[in-house]
Motif scaffolding. Structure first.
Motif, PDB file in Angstrom:
ATOM      1  N   SER A   1       0.829  -1.202   0.000  1.00 37.37           N
ATOM      2  CA  SER A   1       0.000   0.000   0.000  1.00 37.37           C
ATOM      3  C   SER A   1       0.862   1.250   0.000  1.00 37.37           C
ATOM      4  O   SER A   1       0.591   2.223  -0.720  1.00 37.37           O
ATOM      5  CB  SER A   1      -0.926  -0.005   1.215  1.00 37.37           C
TER       6      SER A   1
ATOM      7  N   PRO B   1     -10.308  -4.593   2.163  1.00 37.97           N
ATOM      8  CA  PRO B   1      -9.479  -3.768   3.063  1.00 37.97           C
ATOM      9  C   PRO B   1      -8.136  -3.366   2.459  1.00 37.97           C
ATOM     10  O   PRO B   1      -7.589  -2.320   2.827  1.00 37.97           O
ATOM     11  CB  PRO B   1      -9.294  -4.675   4.288  1.00 37.97           C
TER      12      PRO B   1
ATOM     13  N   GLN C   1      -8.826  -0.260   0.562  1.00 35.60           N
ATOM     14  CA  GLN C   1      -9.055   0.824   1.517  1.00 35.60           C
ATOM     15  C   GLN C   1      -7.742   1.317   2.120  1.00 35.60           C
ATOM     16  O   GLN C   1      -7.552   2.517   2.320  1.00 35.60           O
ATOM     17  CB  GLN C   1     -10.000   0.335   2.627  1.00 35.60           C
ATOM     18  N   ARG C   2      -6.818   0.398   2.367  1.00 34.15           N
ATOM     19  CA  ARG C   2      -5.535   0.792   2.932  1.00 34.15           C
ATOM     20  C   ARG C   2      -4.712   1.590   1.916  1.00 34.15           C
ATOM     21  O   ARG C   2      -4.009   2.547   2.264  1.00 34.15           O
ATOM     22  CB  ARG C   2      -4.747  -0.444   3.394  1.00 34.15           C
TER      23      ARG C   2
ATOM     24  N   SER D   1      -6.077   5.065   1.859  1.00 30.85           N
ATOM     25  CA  SER D   1      -5.661   5.768   3.076  1.00 30.85           C
ATOM     26  C   SER D   1      -4.182   6.153   3.003  1.00 30.85           C
ATOM     27  O   SER D   1      -3.795   7.272   3.364  1.00 30.85           O
ATOM     28  CB  SER D   1      -5.919   4.885   4.292  1.00 30.85           C
TER      29      SER D   1
ATOM     30  N   SER E   1     -17.628  -3.236   6.252  1.00 35.65           N
ATOM     31  CA  SER E   1     -17.966  -2.691   4.938  1.00 35.65           C
ATOM     32  C   SER E   1     -19.369  -3.137   4.547  1.00 35.65           C
ATOM     33  O   SER E   1     -19.550  -4.009   3.700  1.00 35.65           O
ATOM     34  CB  SER E   1     -16.951  -3.164   3.887  1.00 35.65           C
TER      35      SER E   1
ATOM     36  N   THR F   1     -17.951   1.930  -1.154  1.00 31.37           N
ATOM     37  CA  THR F   1     -16.582   2.139  -0.691  1.00 31.37           C
ATOM     38  C   THR F   1     -15.616   2.153  -1.866  1.00 31.37           C
ATOM     39  O   THR F   1     -14.699   2.983  -1.939  1.00 31.37           O
ATOM     40  CB  THR F   1     -16.179   1.028   0.298  1.00 31.37           C
TER      41      THR F   1
ATOM     42  N   ASN G   1     -13.975   5.948  -4.205  1.00 31.73           N
ATOM     43  CA  ASN G   1     -12.528   6.189  -4.102  1.00 31.73           C
ATOM     44  C   ASN G   1     -11.799   5.945  -5.413  1.00 31.73           C
ATOM     45  O   ASN G   1     -10.579   5.760  -5.428  1.00 31.73           O
ATOM     46  CB  ASN G   1     -11.925   5.294  -3.012  1.00 31.73           C
TER      47      ASN G   1
END
Length: 445
Positions: A152, A176, A179-180, A183, A219, A225, A229
């Motif tokens: 990531s 995830p 998502q990481r 982030s 989630s 989600t 993004n």
């Protein structure tokens, strides 16, 4: 005399006389001299070979055809082997920008690989660049030493301050992981104070695939989600959802929200999804007013729907995709042809249907002509449809002939891996070509 002497010595254990040994040695020296002359002649021919006079630019074009557009580890080794042949071949490889504009990685490190990636793309000059990154499977995203964290951070660095890419394809293990990455990208932008727009914001094409089924309490709405993004300025999107969520039949409406802002700006869309029912298709396509190329990839999964009021309504009216000129159905079962009942493409110029090799339906009595003709008629694209491609299917010869004869505006037909079977279960593809070749260009692959 030499021949007689040689034969007698070879067929016995008699010790040769000095004169005989001298004769044999003299003849041997003559043979050796002739062999050396022949080798010298071959070397001379090699030195003057036409291959040596092929311009470096032409060699580079040949190498470009020998290698794929995006190079993975094995492809890069093949390219290195080409470079090691000679100095000229090495120069030819380095001169061709197209041998350095596509890169596929599975072993990404935050520091070393970043510099290598940047140096690789520098050789591509101004040619549009493409990067594919596949994150190895893991199930410990929250672990401090998880590969998810290093990947990531590396991806975030590339997307914040790396080379500007035309296309970026990302394969994540689970939701995830994505998502990481998002982030980490936000944190990286804040830490390095990167000038805007960053490479992530300048992407024109983006592909996202997940390799593991993932639904969790963290989630509850994973599709939102993901879609909230995405890179903000893309015009081409490849979204692979098959294994992202547990299969739902039909897909719940809560998971069928596709943000208009993203989908209205797309000109190319590829969707892979195995959800049942038409609602995900309706929600995805209702905002695709500018999409010109649409690919629906079923990835060897059957597609079905309940014959309810919603399905009946959209089947009657059709989901309007007003500017689609190319429609592709990929890895579809025969039963998935029903998806054409829900589409309406008035500007369609090319229809490409690729069937799955895993289709359990072996009955040749399934119909192709009916759904295709109904779709073309509902769309009103008789005058614009010019190209029809059919791939990877066994079909009754009469059904195939009826399908093609019912598309009078089509001038180019491609049949790839198609076996048209006649009444006696014999291949009848050649006969179909003969009947249609006067009116259409037929390409058999």
């Amino acid at each position: 005399m030499y021949q007689e002497t040689s034969e007698s010595l070879q067929s016995s254990n008699i010790v040769s006389k000095s004169c005989e040994a001298a004769s044999v040695q003299m003849q041997f020296n003559g043979i050796t001299f002739k062999t050396r002359l022949q080798l010298d002649q071959r070397r001379q021919k090699t030195m003057h070979s036409p291959v040596r006079h092929v311009p470096t630019e032409i060699l580079g074009e040949i190498f470009k055809l020998a290698l794929p557009t995006v190079l993975d580890r094995d492809d890069r080794e093949d390219r290195t082997n080409i470079q090691l042949v000679s100095k000229r071949w090495n120069e030819a490889c380095l001169l061709v920008h197209r041998l350095h504009n596509g890169l596929s990685l599975t072993d990404l490190d935050q520091t070393v690989s970043y510099d290598k990636i940047e140096n690789w793309f520098k050789r591509a000059g101004n040619v549009p660049k493409s990067l594919e990154i596949a994150m190895p499977y893991h199930n410990d995203c929250d672990n401090v030493n998880s590969i998810c964290r290093s990947f990531s951070a590396a991806v975030a660095t590339l997307m914040a301050k790396g080379t500007v890419l035309e296309k970026f394809t990302l394969e994540c293990a689970v939701l995830p992981c994505f998502q990481r990455i998002v982030s980490s990208l936000s944190e990286t932008i804040d830490n390095i104070q990167a000038p805007r727009p960053i490479p992530w914001e300048r992407l024109r094409s983006f592909g996202l695939r997940f390799t593991k089924v993932t639904t969790s309490d963290d989630s509850p709405d994973p599709l939102t989600t993901i879609l909230s993004n995405l890179p903000p300025n893309i015009v081409s999107l490849e979204l692979y959802l098959r294994d992202t969520f547990e299969a739902r039949d039909p897909a719940p409406e809560s998971l069928c929200y596709f943000p208009p802002a993203i989908f209205q700006q797309l000109t190319s869309l590829t969707l892979l999804c195995n959800w049942g029912g038409p609602m995900w298709l309706v929600r995805a396509l209702e905002h695709c007013v500018n999409v010109e190329s649409l690919t629906l990839d079923f990835e060897d999964s059957p597609w079905s729907y309940e014959d309810d009021a919603d399905a009946d309504r959209y089947r009657r009216s059709g989901i309007l995709i007003p500017n689609v000129r190319t429609l592709r159905l990929r890895d579809a079962f025969a039963l998935a042809m029903d998806v054409l009942d829900f589409l309406k493409a008035p500007k369609l110029a090319e229809l490409d249907i690729h069937f799955s090799t895993d289709d359990p339906v072996v009955d040749l009595e399934w119909q192709l002509a009916t759904p295709v003709h109904a779709f073309v008629g509902r769309s009103g694209c008789d005058e614009t449809l010019r190209c029809f491609r059919l791939r990877n299917v066994e079909i009754d010869a009469g059904e195939l002939l009826d399908t093609l004869n019912g598309l009078p505006g089509v001038t180019h037909v491609t049949l790839e891996g198609v076996e048209a079977t006649g009444p006696d279960d014999d291949s009848d593809t050649g006969s179909i070509v003969d009947q249609l070749s006067a009116h259409k260009t037929i390409e058999l692959l």
